[in-house]
Design a protein around this motif. Structure first.
Motif: not given
Length: 341
Positions: A89-91, A144-145, A209-211, A329-330
């Motif tokens: 999706g978009p940021t 990516e987000g 991914h950092v998240d 979840i993020h």
């Protein structure tokens, strides 16, 4: 016009998600697939207690989605390949007047993974931008987000193995990436972490991914996944990341306060060393939706740290069916900030 990505703890308009559809990620085992559908729905239903939630659903999955989602969750139908809304999706960003924009990153299946398809997913950014009434802001950067985390004041965390991945951006340099992050999300200070968690480099991973490892809880304050068992390869990884964060300053010139989020006790599952972490959580208006791992003591300890860091209610959901598929979840959610000033 300057666009800025608000922090995830800023006021939000709604949460966007995508519902699981049949495919490689969902898997062939019927019970496991239903467990995944139930978990995605549990996250949506929990978030809907705090703010509006919109679930994008592939036409093939509408019946499954309606059976599991509460009446509070809105459904929009659009073709999907996969269902990681943070990444496909978009940021969302805001301009100086508070107008909503949507950065539509180029998406290529997390670096053209052999198992991935992304023709439909690459269009979801524009689809969601239109549904949200946001200005569509296409970007040539493959990103990516889940590969960025911001403090809302110009600082962004990234990893060298994502934005500089030759399978994503073969001609990228740090300078070029930083220029594009400033243009799209208003980043004036990019903190480059060396890598992500060990399991994220396996075939189903995102390669850093950092998240999955760090999140801003406030300007100048970073929550960091912490593995304290030397038997796990992430024992060394998180110490390498912490060393970078300790040397870093943010866009305002502050040194960072680092809050450790201890990992659960489980080290391995049937596929090897786990990447179970509590850094991968969703912040909502007045709450936090946190990953749980069936370890009451560790889950409660993490919920307490998150509650203190954000000053919000924490709802913990067993996220093991999400982590088994390569995220948390993020990763399956995307916040839309509240527009206006």
């Amino acid at each position: 016009m300057t666009w800025t990505m608000p922090a995830e703890f800023a006021p939000q308009e709604r949460i966007w998600m995508a519902f699981p559809r049949v495919g490689n990620t969902l898997g062939d085992d019927a019970d496991s697939a239903d467990e995944a559908r139930d978990t995605w729905a549990a996250v949506a239903n929990a978030a809907a207690r705090f703010e509006p939630v919109t679930m994008v659903v592939d036409p093939s999955a509408v019946t499954e989605a309606r059976a599991r989602l509460s009446a509070d969750v809105e459904i929009e139908i659009a073709p999907l390949d996969d269902f990681w809304m943070r990444d496909i999706g978009p940021t969302f960003v805001l301009d100086e007047a508070g107008t909503l924009g949507a950065v539509d990153w180029t998406f290529n299946g997390w670096g053209a993974n052999a198992w991935a398809t992304w023709e439909r997913d690459d269009r979801i950014g524009a689809t969601v931008a239109g549904l949200a009434g946001a200005t569509h802001l296409p970007s040539p950067l493959v990103n990516e987000g889940g590969g960025i985390h911001v403090d809302g004041e110009g600082t962004v965390l990234v990893t060298e193995t994502v934005q500089l991945d030759p399978r994503r951006n073969p001609y990228a340099t740090k300078e070029r990436v930083e220029w594009e992050l400033q243009r799209t999300i208003g980043a004036t200070k990019v903190i480059w972490l060396p890598r992500g968690l060990t399991r994220d480099y396996e075939s189903a991973g995102t390669r850093g991914h950092v998240d999955m490892v760090a999140a801003f809880a406030a300007p100048g304050r970073v929550l960091l996944h912490w593995q304290d068992d030397p038997a796990h390869p992430d024992y060394g990884v998180v110490r390498q990341i912490r060393a970078v964060l300790e040397e870093a300053t943010d866009a305002a010139g502050r040194h960072l306060e680092i809050i450790e989020l201890p990992a659960p006790a489980t080290l391995r599952d049937e596929d090897g060393f786990v990447d179970w972490n509590y850094a991968n959580h969703l912040v909502v208006n007045g709450g936090v939706i946190a990953c749980g791992y069936g370890e009451p003591e560790a889950d409660a300890r993490a919920a307490g740290i998150l509650a203190e860091a954000y000053g919000r209610e924490v709802v913990t959901i067993d996220a093991r069916p999400i982590l088994q598929r390569g995220g948390g979840i993020h990763c399956i959610t995307q916040q839309q900030p509240r527009a206006g000033r």
